[in-house]
Design an enzyme around this catalytic site. Structure first.
Site, PDB file in Angstrom:
ATOM      1  N   HIS A 266       0.836  -1.193   0.000  1.00 30.61           N
ATOM      2  CA  HIS A 266       0.000   0.000   0.000  1.00 30.61           C
ATOM      3  C   HIS A 266       0.870   1.240   0.000  1.00 30.61           C
ATOM      4  CE1 HIS A 266      -3.169   2.832   1.034  1.00 30.61           C
ATOM      5  NE2 HIS A 266      -3.998   1.914   0.566  1.00 30.61           N
ATOM      6  N   ASP A 323      -8.055  -5.043  -0.843  1.00 33.00           N
ATOM      7  CA  ASP A 323      -8.495  -5.868  -1.973  1.00 33.00           C
ATOM      8  C   ASP A 323      -8.179  -7.353  -1.799  1.00 33.00           C
ATOM      9  OD1 ASP A 323      -9.458  -3.704  -3.639  1.00 33.00           O
ATOM     10  OD2 ASP A 323      -7.380  -3.073  -3.714  1.00 33.00           O
TER      11      ASP A 323
END
Ligand SMILES: CC(C)(COP(=O)(O)OP(=O)(O)OC[C@H]1O[C@@H](n2cnc3c(N)ncnc32)[C@H](O)[C@@H]1OP(=O)(O)O)[C@@H](O)C(=O)NCCC(=O)NCCS
Length: 397
Positions: A266, A323
């Site tokens: 991320h 996700d």
């Protein structure tokens, strides 16, 4: 020639760590894995709120009282009356069209269907936001039915926002627990400060363009595999792997060849994304109920193997993001892989519209909102002393 002064440290780093604006909507603490919406930790909202209430919170900067929430939900119900031309146009699109493309193409149609297109007041923008939040799931579900040779279904006002989406998609009533799980997943995806799609929305609206123009840009940005498109890629990875025994070899091969493990890493979180933790628990609970726990075991095996392999390569901050576990969760809910990113948009539209309104009215900046216009360093050619001179085409060597 006057060149703007450039701070080299912020170039070519995707604006990581550069604060471009104030916002009152949400905050991400990437070091400690904390996400808040309007001051509320995401865990509080995921456990106690509903998507409708969270959308109200994002748009209004306060939790609603009972009557306010009822009015808000009533506006959703009314917004589900969609002018017929919207689906008439969508029906003419090639059935092979990617759902995110269809969604992006549909946003201006929703703008054309808006009953107060020229009204740029705050009230009208709030109404547009509610219409978009209500209608985007209808487009996603409606397109899936159309491409499979069915007609879009009318909304059922007795269902929650999440439950109605599942109904309009599948044509069967979801059990309340599944509808509640989707509701929680929608809460978790509803906002995430200045991510790429939200920033795209804010940049567009800073030009004083209307909300629909900004949301279309947001959908485009979300579609990319490094952003919202990652959940569909995670599903492809799970489909490709199937067995847990395949995982160690596959992870090593993937990393050795410079490919990414989708759903991991991320730009802001350097620890586990708090949303992933929630979705992992949901995955195992749903998996157990449906007898499909193998998806969660497979995902966990990839997670553990990849984290260990990253660490072995000196990368200790790459962990699952939102996700990673949303893909198996959505799969178990019967969501096709290529609808997983549109489903992200079904939720993120709440955050986008809140940010669009904040940007439009300068709610957080406390001064006139500025047009976004960053600078770049020109590294191209100069063919003359200060600039190229034009050579007619027949004289070019
Ligand atoms: C989201 C993402 C773009 C953020 O990464 P970033 O800020 O650009 O880069 P980071 O500083 O986190 O990564 C540093 C290094 O780790 C690697 N890395 C990061 N995520 C990785 C992943 N999922 N798989 C393999 N390698 C990864 C990068 O390639 C980079 O390697 P290098 O230094 O050898 O070139 C990246 O983690 C990624 O591509 N993840 C997969 C896609 C995804 O899940 N997106 C959804 C995000 S919510």
């Amino acid at each position: 020639m006057i060149m703007a002064e450039t701070n080299n440290s912020v170039k070519n780093i995707g604006l990581r760590g550069v604060k471009v604006a104030d916002t009152r909507i949400s905050d991400v603490d990437g070091t400690n894995g904390i996400l808040i919406y309007r001051g509320f930790p995401i865990e509080e909202l995921a456990e106690h709120s509903t998507f409708e209430e969270t959308a109200y919170l994002l748009l209004h900067d306060a939790l609603p009282k009972e009557e306010q929430l009822e009015d808000f939900k009533k506006m959703f119900t009314e917004a589900r009356e969609l002018p017929a031309f919207v689906f008439d146009v969508i029906r003419r699109l090639p059935k092979t069209s990617r759902p995110m493309d269809v969604l992006q193409a549909s946003v201006p149609l929703l703008g054309m269907a808006d009953r107060e297109p020229e009204d740029e007041s705050r009230g009208a923008n709030l109404s547009k936001a509610i219409r978009l939040i209500a209608r985007i799931p209808m487009i996603v579900a409606g397109w899936d039915r159309i491409r499979n040779g069915h007609e879009p279904l009318p909304a059922d006002e007795n269902l929650s926002h999440a439950g109605n989406f599942l109904w309009q998609l599948r044509g069967t009533y979801p059990d309340p627990e599944t509808a509640k799980d989707l509701d929680t997943a929608l809460i978790l995806h509803a906002d995430h400060s200045f991510n790429a799609s939200t920033f795209a929305c804010r940049a567009v609206v800073s030009t004083r363009a209307h909300m629909y123009a900004a949301v279309a840009a947001g959908v485009g940005a979300l579609s990319g595999r490094l952003h919202g498109g990652a959940n569909a890629e995670v599903m492809k990875m799970l489909d490709e792997l199937r067995g847990e025994d395949d995982v160690p070899g596959w992870v090593r091969k993937q990393l050795d060849s410079g490919r990414k493990i989708m759903g991991m890493g991320h730009a802001v979180y350097k620890t586990t994304d708090p949303r992933a933790r929630f979705l992992k628990n949901m995955c195992f609970r749903l998996g157990k109920k449906l007898g499909e726990e193998h998806w969660c075991r497979l995902s966990t095996q990839i997670e553990e193997t990849a984290v260990a392999e990253f660490a072995r390569r000196g990368k200790t901050t790459i962990k699952p993001n939102v996700d990673f576990f949303s893909a198996p969760v959505y799969h178990m809910m019967g969501i096709p892989g290529d609808l997983m990113t549109p489903l992200f948009a079904v939720s993120r539209i709440a955050g986008w519209t809140a940010h669009i309104i904040e940007e439009k009215f300068g709610d957080a900046q406390g001064e006139k909102p500025a047009l976004y216009r960053p600078s770049s360093e020109y590294t191209g050619h100069y063919c003359g002393k200060e600039a190229c001179t034009y050579t007619p085409i027949d004289q070019r060597k």
